[in-house]
Design an enzyme around this catalytic site. Structure first.
Site, PDB file in Angstrom:
ATOM      1  N   ASP A 169       0.725  -1.236  -0.054  1.00  0.00           N
ATOM      2  CA  ASP A 169       0.058   0.066  -0.021  1.00  0.00           C
ATOM      3  C   ASP A 169       0.799   1.275  -0.071  1.00  0.00           C
ATOM      4  O   ASP A 169       2.002   1.211   0.785  1.00  0.00           O
ATOM      5  CB  ASP A 169      -0.715   0.018   1.172  1.00  0.00           C
ATOM      6  CG  ASP A 169      -1.970   1.035   1.092  1.00  0.00           C
ATOM      7  OD1 ASP A 169      -3.249   0.458   1.260  1.00  0.00           O
ATOM      8  OD2 ASP A 169      -1.825   2.310   1.144  1.00  0.00           O
ATOM      9  N   ILE A 170       0.539   2.313  -0.964  1.00  0.00           N
ATOM     10  CA  ILE A 170       1.361   3.418  -1.000  1.00  0.00           C
ATOM     11  C   ILE A 170       1.302   4.266   0.164  1.00  0.00           C
ATOM     12  O   ILE A 170       1.995   5.339   0.556  1.00  0.00           O
ATOM     13  CB  ILE A 170       1.227   4.274  -2.202  1.00  0.00           C
ATOM     14  CG1 ILE A 170      -0.110   4.500  -2.739  1.00  0.00           C
ATOM     15  CG2 ILE A 170       1.953   3.888  -3.399  1.00  0.00           C
ATOM     16  CD1 ILE A 170      -0.315   5.574  -3.440  1.00  0.00           C
TER      17      ILE A 170
ATOM     18  N   GLN B  81     -14.602   2.561   1.446  1.00  0.00           N
ATOM     19  CA  GLN B  81     -13.859   2.327   0.249  1.00  0.00           C
ATOM     20  C   GLN B  81     -13.743   3.327  -0.572  1.00  0.00           C
ATOM     21  O   GLN B  81     -14.352   4.320  -0.888  1.00  0.00           O
ATOM     22  CB  GLN B  81     -14.803   1.264  -0.583  1.00  0.00           C
ATOM     23  CG  GLN B  81     -14.056   0.591  -1.738  1.00  0.00           C
ATOM     24  CD  GLN B  81     -14.918  -0.612  -2.204  1.00  0.00           C
ATOM     25  OE1 GLN B  81     -16.085  -0.758  -1.850  1.00  0.00           O
ATOM     26  NE2 GLN B  81     -14.450  -1.238  -3.284  1.00  0.00           N
TER      27      GLN B  81
ATOM     28  N   HIS C 225     -10.224  -5.289  -2.905  1.00  0.00           N
ATOM     29  CA  HIS C 225      -8.923  -5.695  -2.111  1.00  0.00           C
ATOM     30  C   HIS C 225      -9.346  -6.083  -0.563  1.00  0.00           C
ATOM     31  O   HIS C 225     -10.191  -5.558  -0.126  1.00  0.00           O
ATOM     32  CB  HIS C 225      -8.220  -4.507  -2.137  1.00  0.00           C
ATOM     33  CG  HIS C 225      -8.564  -3.241  -1.775  1.00  0.00           C
ATOM     34  ND1 HIS C 225      -9.736  -2.553  -2.743  1.00  0.00           N
ATOM     35  CD2 HIS C 225      -8.465  -2.401  -0.884  1.00  0.00           C
ATOM     36  CE1 HIS C 225      -9.734  -1.326  -2.164  1.00  0.00           C
ATOM     37  NE2 HIS C 225      -9.344  -1.408  -1.037  1.00  0.00           N
TER      38      HIS C 225
ATOM     39  N   HIS D  13      -7.007  -5.479   2.694  1.00  0.00           N
ATOM     40  CA  HIS D  13      -5.887  -4.973   3.500  1.00  0.00           C
ATOM     41  C   HIS D  13      -5.052  -6.069   4.423  1.00  0.00           C
ATOM     42  O   HIS D  13      -5.930  -6.498   5.198  1.00  0.00           O
ATOM     43  CB  HIS D  13      -6.238  -3.705   4.300  1.00  0.00           C
ATOM     44  CG  HIS D  13      -6.877  -2.585   3.655  1.00  0.00           C
ATOM     45  ND1 HIS D  13      -6.106  -1.404   3.466  1.00  0.00           N
ATOM     46  CD2 HIS D  13      -7.906  -2.435   2.897  1.00  0.00           C
ATOM     47  CE1 HIS D  13      -6.899  -0.527   2.607  1.00  0.00           C
ATOM     48  NE2 HIS D  13      -7.767  -1.265   2.409  1.00  0.00           N
TER      49      HIS D  13
HETATM   50  P1  AMP Z   1     -10.000   1.449   0.367  1.00  0.00           P
HETATM   51  O1  AMP Z   1      -9.971   2.940   1.192  1.00  0.00           O
HETATM   52  O2  AMP Z   1     -10.076   0.354   1.354  1.00  0.00           O
HETATM   53  O3  AMP Z   1     -10.495   1.575  -1.011  1.00  0.00           O
HETATM   54  O4  AMP Z   1      -8.308   1.154   0.242  1.00  0.00           O
HETATM   55  C1  AMP Z   1      -7.474   1.690  -1.028  1.00  0.00           C
HETATM   56  C2  AMP Z   1      -6.074   1.564  -0.426  1.00  0.00           C
HETATM   57  O5  AMP Z   1      -5.412   1.474  -1.752  1.00  0.00           O
HETATM   58  C3  AMP Z   1      -5.631   2.827   0.301  1.00  0.00           C
HETATM   59  O6  AMP Z   1      -5.077   2.252   1.401  1.00  0.00           O
HETATM   60  C4  AMP Z   1      -4.710   3.451  -0.371  1.00  0.00           C
HETATM   61  O7  AMP Z   1      -3.229   3.811   0.284  1.00  0.00           O
HETATM   62  C5  AMP Z   1      -4.350   2.427  -1.618  1.00  0.00           C
HETATM   63  N1  AMP Z   1      -3.625   2.910  -2.808  1.00  0.00           N
HETATM   64  C6  AMP Z   1      -4.282   3.637  -3.772  1.00  0.00           C
HETATM   65  N2  AMP Z   1      -3.457   4.012  -4.917  1.00  0.00           N
HETATM   66  C7  AMP Z   1      -2.412   3.020  -4.678  1.00  0.00           C
HETATM   67  C8  AMP Z   1      -1.436   2.582  -5.504  1.00  0.00           C
HETATM   68  N3  AMP Z   1      -1.448   3.182  -6.876  1.00  0.00           N
HETATM   69  N4  AMP Z   1      -0.560   1.564  -5.173  1.00  0.00           N
HETATM   70  C9  AMP Z   1      -0.776   1.016  -3.891  1.00  0.00           C
HETATM   71  N5  AMP Z   1      -1.718   1.242  -3.318  1.00  0.00           N
HETATM   72  C10 AMP Z   1      -2.643   2.255  -3.329  1.00  0.00           C
END
Ligand code: AMP
Ligand code: ZN
Length: 137
Positions: free
Chosen positions: A32-33, A95, A101, A103
């Site tokens: 996760d970034i 979300q 996805h 986590h």
């Molecule tokens: P959610 O809020 O549960 O939909 O989680 C989305 C997650 O994706 C968040 O924790 C973001 O930090 C992560 N995220 C968004 N864009 C990227 C990316 N390009 N690479 C890795 N993680 C990402």
């Protein structure tokens, strides 16, 4: 089926950069970034599904198995004290990326993360009423 506007589909296709730590026939796992803790990763199905309500059963099973694999590694290699698996389904549930996805969040003593609610005893009648609606009909 791939969604051309989906960032996780682009990561799966290798069109956007990501730090991939595991993959198999049905899933990809990448860092996760914006990590909640050290080692926070995401497991996604290769096939696009928006969320928990639409993901296909075999993909859901594969994502959960991949998350368990990663949870074992998180404890063994990062010396985490625990792990949270988390899925958000719907904007109201936090979300933000609409490609299913999970986590995988390593937990460390004193890491400061908190539950998003404060546990307190509920109203017994209201719990029973909700159960009535939720039960098999
Ligand atoms: P959610 O809020 O549960 O939909 O989680 C989305 C997650 O994706 C968040 O924790 C973001 O930090 C992560 N995220 C968004 N864009 C990227 C990316 N390009 N690479 C890795 N993680 C990402
Ligand atoms: Zn997608």
């Amino acid at each position: 089926m791939r969604d051309p506007d989906c960032i996780f589909c682009k990561i799966v296709a290798g069109e956007l950069p990501a730090t991939i730590v595991d993959e198999d026939e049905r899933t990809v796992c990448f860092m996760d970034i914006a990590p909640a803790t050290r080692g926070h990763a995401l497991v996604v199905p290769r096939e696009h599904s928006a969320d928990l309500l639409s993901i296909e059963a075999d993909d859901l099973a594969a994502v959960n198995l991949a998350a368990q694999r990663l949870a074992v590694r998180v404890k063994d290699r990062l010396a985490a004290d625990g792990v949270n698996l988390m899925n958000s389904c719907g904007a109201v549930a936090f979300q933000t990326v609409f490609h299913f996805h999970l986590h995988v969040i390593p937990r460390y003593e004193g890491d400061g993360l908190r539950l998003p609610w404060v546990p307190a005893p509920g109203d017994a009648d209201e719990i029973a009423a909700a159960a009535q609606e939720l039960g098999r009909q």
